[in-house]
Enzyme design. Structure first.
Site, PDB file in Angstrom:
ATOM      1  N   ARG B 131       0.805  -1.239   0.000  1.00 18.64           N
ATOM      2  CA  ARG B 131       0.000   0.000   0.000  1.00 18.64           C
ATOM      3  C   ARG B 131       0.826   1.271   0.000  1.00 18.64           C
ATOM      4  NH1 ARG B 131      -2.733  -2.726   4.063  1.00 18.64           N
ATOM      5  NH2 ARG B 131      -4.370  -4.054   3.204  1.00 18.64           N
ATOM      6  N   LYS B 153       2.769  11.158 -11.893  1.00 21.46           N
ATOM      7  CA  LYS B 153       1.975  10.163 -12.622  1.00 21.46           C
ATOM      8  C   LYS B 153       2.795   8.896 -12.789  1.00 21.46           C
ATOM      9  CE  LYS B 153      -0.871  13.132 -15.575  1.00 21.46           C
ATOM     10  NZ  LYS B 153      -1.204  13.378 -16.992  1.00 21.46           N
ATOM     11  N   GLU B 195      10.315  18.350 -25.806  1.00 26.91           N
ATOM     12  CA  GLU B 195       9.520  18.733 -24.619  1.00 26.91           C
ATOM     13  C   GLU B 195      10.099  19.989 -23.975  1.00 26.91           C
ATOM     14  OE1 GLU B 195       6.676  17.276 -23.772  1.00 26.91           O
ATOM     15  OE2 GLU B 195       6.762  15.193 -24.456  1.00 26.91           O
ATOM     16  N   LYS B 237       7.405  22.801 -15.111  1.00 30.29           N
ATOM     17  CA  LYS B 237       6.411  21.741 -14.949  1.00 30.29           C
ATOM     18  C   LYS B 237       5.925  21.708 -13.500  1.00 30.29           C
ATOM     19  CE  LYS B 237       4.855  17.091 -15.793  1.00 30.29           C
ATOM     20  NZ  LYS B 237       5.029  15.754 -16.361  1.00 30.29           N
ATOM     21  N   ARG B 252      -3.523  21.718 -15.807  1.00 27.72           N
ATOM     22  CA  ARG B 252      -2.419  20.867 -16.230  1.00 27.72           C
ATOM     23  C   ARG B 252      -2.478  20.568 -17.727  1.00 27.72           C
ATOM     24  NH1 ARG B 252      -0.063  16.140 -12.195  1.00 27.72           N
ATOM     25  NH2 ARG B 252       1.292  15.189 -13.719  1.00 27.72           N
ATOM     26  N   ASN B 256      -0.166  19.666 -22.494  1.00 27.55           N
ATOM     27  CA  ASN B 256      -0.491  18.861 -23.671  1.00 27.55           C
ATOM     28  C   ASN B 256      -0.400  19.645 -24.970  1.00 27.55           C
ATOM     29  OD1 ASN B 256      -0.889  16.343 -22.528  1.00 27.55           O
ATOM     30  ND2 ASN B 256      -2.920  16.913 -21.803  1.00 27.55           N
ATOM     31  N   HIS B 259       0.113  17.944 -28.253  1.00 30.10           N
ATOM     32  CA  HIS B 259      -0.054  16.519 -28.000  1.00 30.10           C
ATOM     33  C   HIS B 259      -1.298  15.892 -28.622  1.00 30.10           C
ATOM     34  CE1 HIS B 259       3.413  16.951 -25.445  1.00 30.10           C
ATOM     35  NE2 HIS B 259       3.373  15.683 -25.085  1.00 30.10           N
ATOM     36  N   HIS B 263      -0.453  12.627 -30.488  1.00 30.37           N
ATOM     37  CA  HIS B 263      -1.014  11.300 -30.190  1.00 30.37           C
ATOM     38  C   HIS B 263      -1.642  10.683 -31.433  1.00 30.37           C
ATOM     39  CE1 HIS B 263      -1.285  12.606 -25.713  1.00 30.37           C
ATOM     40  NE2 HIS B 263      -0.125  12.040 -25.971  1.00 30.37           N
ATOM     41  N   HIS B 276       8.346   9.776 -29.183  1.00 32.00           N
ATOM     42  CA  HIS B 276       7.341  10.698 -28.663  1.00 32.00           C
ATOM     43  C   HIS B 276       7.706  12.167 -28.938  1.00 32.00           C
ATOM     44  CE1 HIS B 276       4.224  12.343 -26.136  1.00 32.00           C
ATOM     45  NE2 HIS B 276       5.126  12.963 -25.406  1.00 32.00           N
TER      46      HIS B 276
HETATM   47  N1  LIG Z   1       4.893   9.989 -15.859  1.00 33.15           N
HETATM   48  C1  LIG Z   1       4.883  10.995 -16.710  1.00 33.15           C
HETATM   49  O1  LIG Z   1       4.508  12.102 -16.385  1.00 33.15           O
HETATM   50  C2  LIG Z   1       5.364  10.778 -18.105  1.00 33.15           C
HETATM   51  C3  LIG Z   1       5.617  11.871 -18.936  1.00 33.15           C
HETATM   52  C4  LIG Z   1       6.090  11.625 -20.203  1.00 33.15           C
HETATM   53  C5  LIG Z   1       6.315  10.338 -20.630  1.00 33.15           C
HETATM   54  N2  LIG Z   1       6.060   9.306 -19.817  1.00 33.15           N
HETATM   55  C6  LIG Z   1       6.321   7.924 -20.234  1.00 33.15           C
HETATM   56  O2  LIG Z   1       7.699   7.792 -20.452  1.00 33.15           O
HETATM   57  C7  LIG Z   1       7.906   6.738 -21.382  1.00 33.15           C
HETATM   58  C8  LIG Z   1       8.930   7.187 -22.375  1.00 33.15           C
HETATM   59  O3  LIG Z   1      10.095   7.552 -21.660  1.00 33.15           O
HETATM   60  P1  LIG Z   1      11.511   7.505 -22.346  1.00 33.15           P
HETATM   61  O4  LIG Z   1      11.447   8.253 -23.619  1.00 33.15           O
HETATM   62  O5  LIG Z   1      12.479   7.922 -21.300  1.00 33.15           O
HETATM   63  O6  LIG Z   1      11.652   5.967 -22.762  1.00 33.15           O
HETATM   64  P2  LIG Z   1      12.494   4.755 -22.171  1.00 33.15           P
HETATM   65  O7  LIG Z   1      12.434   4.703 -20.702  1.00 33.15           O
HETATM   66  O8  LIG Z   1      12.041   3.558 -22.909  1.00 33.15           O
HETATM   67  O9  LIG Z   1      14.000   5.119 -22.619  1.00 33.15           O
HETATM   68  C9  LIG Z   1      14.301   5.195 -23.989  1.00 33.15           C
HETATM   69  C10 LIG Z   1      15.453   4.243 -24.329  1.00 33.15           C
HETATM   70  O10 LIG Z   1      16.675   4.762 -23.803  1.00 33.15           O
HETATM   71  C11 LIG Z   1      17.337   3.785 -23.000  1.00 33.15           C
HETATM   72  N3  LIG Z   1      18.081   4.543 -22.005  1.00 33.15           N
HETATM   73  C12 LIG Z   1      17.550   5.212 -20.963  1.00 33.15           C
HETATM   74  N4  LIG Z   1      18.504   5.926 -20.352  1.00 33.15           N
HETATM   75  C13 LIG Z   1      19.665   5.681 -21.001  1.00 33.15           C
HETATM   76  C14 LIG Z   1      20.992   6.148 -20.848  1.00 33.15           C
HETATM   77  N5  LIG Z   1      21.300   7.068 -19.938  1.00 33.15           N
HETATM   78  N6  LIG Z   1      21.926   5.670 -21.680  1.00 33.15           N
HETATM   79  C15 LIG Z   1      21.608   4.796 -22.649  1.00 33.15           C
HETATM   80  N7  LIG Z   1      20.367   4.337 -22.868  1.00 33.15           N
HETATM   81  C16 LIG Z   1      19.405   4.793 -22.039  1.00 33.15           C
HETATM   82  C17 LIG Z   1      16.249   2.899 -22.518  1.00 33.15           C
HETATM   83  O11 LIG Z   1      16.730   1.623 -22.184  1.00 33.15           O
HETATM   84  C18 LIG Z   1      15.312   2.855 -23.739  1.00 33.15           C
HETATM   85  O12 LIG Z   1      15.790   1.921 -24.646  1.00 33.15           O
HETATM   86  C19 LIG Z   1       6.566   6.400 -21.982  1.00 33.15           C
HETATM   87  O13 LIG Z   1       6.127   5.176 -21.456  1.00 33.15           O
HETATM   88  C20 LIG Z   1       5.677   7.538 -21.520  1.00 33.15           C
HETATM   89  O14 LIG Z   1       4.337   7.124 -21.331  1.00 33.15           O
HETATM   90  C21 LIG Z   1       5.594   9.502 -18.563  1.00 33.15           C
HETATM   91 ZN   LIG Z   2       4.915  14.572 -24.118  1.00 34.31          ZN
END
Ligand SMILES: NC(=O)c1ccc[n+]([C@@H]2O[C@H](COP(=O)([O-])OP(=O)(O)OC[C@H]3O[C@@H](n4cnc5c(N)ncnc54)[C@H](O)[C@@H]3O)[C@@H](O)[C@H]2O)c1
Ligand SMILES: [Zn+2]
Ligand SMILES: NC(=O)c1ccc[n+]([C@@H]2O[C@H](COP(=O)([O-])OP(=O)(O)OC[C@H]3O[C@@H](n4cnc5c(N)ncnc54)[C@H](O)[C@@H]3O)[C@@H](O)[C@H]2O)c1
Ligand SMILES: [Zn+2]
Lengths: 373, 373
Positions: B131, B153, B195, B237, B252, B256, B259, B263, B276
């Site tokens: 929890r 999130k 971003e 942010k 918030r 977007n 976006h 999307h 993305h």
């Molecule tokens: N929680 C939120 O507010 C929020 C906001 C935006 C995006 N997201 C989520 O984030 C995800 C995308 O995040 P992302 O773009 O970081 O993707 P990811 O975590 O898949 O990383 C992208 C790639 O880079 C690699 N990688 C990460 N750090 C590295 C480093 N320092 N050196 C070498 N390789 C590295 C990872 O293994 C992966 O292959 C999506 O699932 C999206 O929904 C969440």
């Molecule tokens: Zn985004």
């Protein structure tokens, strides 16, 4: 069961004070059909995910479904198999997917219609679907009405541990219809009464007196008696929860009176051998004898509990089980710190205390002396 | 990439003000090895569940693991396959079970070491294990450092929808080491910059000016420039999130910007075709042209964004895709109410507004006019 007119008992409300997460528990007899009006009096709703189990759905899904639709609410009704195994990741996944398939969105609500299993499972779905949906509970077992509907603990089991995955997620409202208890199997009903007795012992001697004086109405599930014990139990649990919402101060631990023995008993006997409340009944008597051994509790008070629990047809004798296994299970329990046993021990009817550093031989003799003569 | 001495840039802290859920983001260069001391300066810890992915673990699991152990913290290190498919119920279940197997308890913490996938997944485990466990984030992609590490999130995907199961669960602290970006693939790095540009457009013209003036240091991933843009993005942010923590007031939604088109583009092109941030880049230009068409934004400001995004090697042209499919995808987007399209539209660089009731033909012409000449 007497066929008293259920409308004779005026409905009651118990407020659960949790700052911006406060909510009301509406307790009545025959108020299930008002569920649609009740929910829409709390917020506007266009879509509800109604979650129940096979046993409960057979009796109550239709009236609830219809009452919601009568208020213009689109209903996604999801029924899971009755029983603890539905509190699983696999079932949660099915529910998430089914809700999504039927166009759940952030304005949808989740309604739990069932016992503690459904409350915990549906509450977990509510806590996690689109990062949190408003949640309404209609508990249908006595246990759920007096215990799991207050406190906001929701969650599921993993094969290796119960309730290990979950959240704190307070409902927006709880509706209790004592009339639904008429269809509850007798053993399930009695099991719920053990938790009711627990509230008397830990917090409220006059309430314990009331229970002693009303054994027959309780066994007969008389509406007035049911409303009284449910409302008082909810009030007492709400008080404790309000002081320790997320179980951080330790205060909430008093709700575990009898539960260290109970959990060991459930584990060693095998889940399902004893219903939870039955094991609580045995466990409270062990904890009371432990209090006697520690010199803080008196034998006549143990006797009063013994008499009340057996009048309520609850088990009072410690079953013959492997003592080493019981001790090991108690040592794995959450209330153990650094190998030393900790118990909630009664000081008098209406007052308990957390006592640490309990010698395991003393704890086991309190267990052992509960075997039937 | 220049081999400037990373210690030259003094570390910075950004505070995220969320009442009792407030926390700090520590931004530095070469501070990864201090992670053990940093965490123990925030609370006492005896057990950490460290979650990373295969790519990230290859570079950074060992130093983090050792830094935690050096502070006497027992570490359960769990590595999942890199990539979006790990944000699944199946992976969550494996992590819950593995953590339990290695004796997680309510005092354990969860440390996310990775990009947004790991942050979201590990955060969901933290939110739900027993929890709720304290959660610490070490984002290792630029996207995660400027976006997903602020806002709380967390969650996973279902096959039919992204991020549909999850919670709001704020970290207790975020540690950002800009030096880890050295190993990030160039396309992933650039994607994160989109971003960053977004924050300039929606909230901060001087920041946008800074980006325009520092394209080369940014392309070179110079520590000082990285720290500047990460700190400012987090601040911006954090401001928005602080005013609308659970996405209830609508404020918030400005995050977007770009976006809705993004999307739709991701969906119709197929997930994985565009990263993305690449789709955000294209989407922001569509939204800017839409602003022009609605008479609220000026062409030179669209041009400034176009010039900056292309200098940063981000895609600026709308790809040739089925327009009906794009429109249908936008209509399914969360920002649609009752069939009418809603967009975050720029008024000037540094200011955007949510505009409802947008005609779909106007929206599509802003899309269409982005095709390369
Ligand atoms: N929680 C939120 O507010 C929020 C906001 C935006 C995006 N997201 C989520 O984030 C995800 C995308 O995040 P992302 O773009 O970081 O993707 P990811 O975590 O898949 O990383 C992208 C790639 O880079 C690699 N990688 C990460 N750090 C590295 C480093 N320092 N050196 C070498 N390789 C590295 C990872 O293994 C992966 O292959 C999506 O699932 C999206 O929904 C969440
Ligand atoms: Zn985004
Ligand atoms: N969240 C909490 O704070 C909390 C507190 C205590 C217990 N619990 C959980 O509650 C669960 C046990 O709850 P329970 O004892 O209610 O079990 P349950 O939900 O399995 O219900 C017991 C049985 O009664 C049936 N049933 C329920 N209502 C009925 C009715 N009105 N008529 C006929 N049949 C009916 C059910 O189908 C089931 O077969 C456990 O999983 C436990 O972990 C949670
Ligand atoms: Zn209990």
């Amino acid at each position: 069961m007497p066929t008293s007119n259920p409308r004779q008992v005026p409905p009651q409300t118990v407020h659960v004070p949790l700052a911006e997460r406060s909510y009301d528990i509406s307790i009545g007899t025959g108020n299930l059909a008002q569920v649609g009006k009740w929910i829409t009096s709390l917020r506007s709703v266009t879509h509800a995910v109604l979650i129940s189990d096979t046993n409960v759905a057979a009796h109550y899904e239709k009236p609830v479904h219809q009452a919601l639709e009568a208020e213009g609410i689109r209903v996604t009704s999801l029924v899971v198999p009755a029983g603890e195994p539905s509190k699983s990741v696999a079932t949660a996944q099915k529910l998430w997917e089914a809700a999504l398939e039927d166009r759940v969105d952030r304005k949808s609500i989740v309604v739990a219609l069932g016992g503690g299993v459904i409350g915990d499972l549906a509450g977990f779905i509510a806590a996690t679907m689109t990062r949190g949906l408003d949640f309404f509970q209609i508990p249908t077992t006595l246990l759920a009405q007096v215990d799991s509907s207050v406190g906001g603990k929701v969650g599921i089991n993993l094969p290796a541990a119960k309730n290990i995955v979950g959240c704190f997620w307070q409902p927006k409202g709880v509706l209790i219809d004592t009339a639904v208890l008429e269809t509850l199997p007798r053993r399930e009903y009695l099991s719920g009464l053990a938790e009711v007795v627990k509230y008397g012992v830990i917090l409220d001697e006059p309430f314990f007196d009331y229970l002693e004086a009303n054994v027959q109405p309780l066994l007969d599930r008389e509406p007035a008696a049911l409303q009284k014990i449910i409302a008082r139990s909810c009030e007492l649990k709400a008080q404790v929860v309000a002081e320790d919402e997320r179980e951080t101060t330790g205060l909430r631990a008093i709700l575990n009176y009898g539960h260290t023995y109970c959990h060991a008993l459930e584990t060693v006997a095998g889940y399902g051998e004893f219903l939870h409340g039955e094991a609580v009944s045995v466990g409270m008597l062990c904890a009371s004898r432990l209090g006697e051994k520690l010199g803080v509790f008196h034998a006549p008070s143990t006797q009063r509990q013994h008499a009340l629990l057996s009048a309520l047809s609850l088990p009072v004798d410690t079953p013959q089980l492997d003592e080493a296994a019981i001790l090991a299970a108690m040592q794995r329990d959450k209330k153990v710190e650094h190998g030393k046993l900790r118990f909630i021990v009664p000081l008098k009817i209406g007052k308990v205390e957390l006592m640490a550093d309990i010698d395991s031989e003393v704890a086991m003799s309190a267990w052992r002396e509960g075997h039937s003569a």
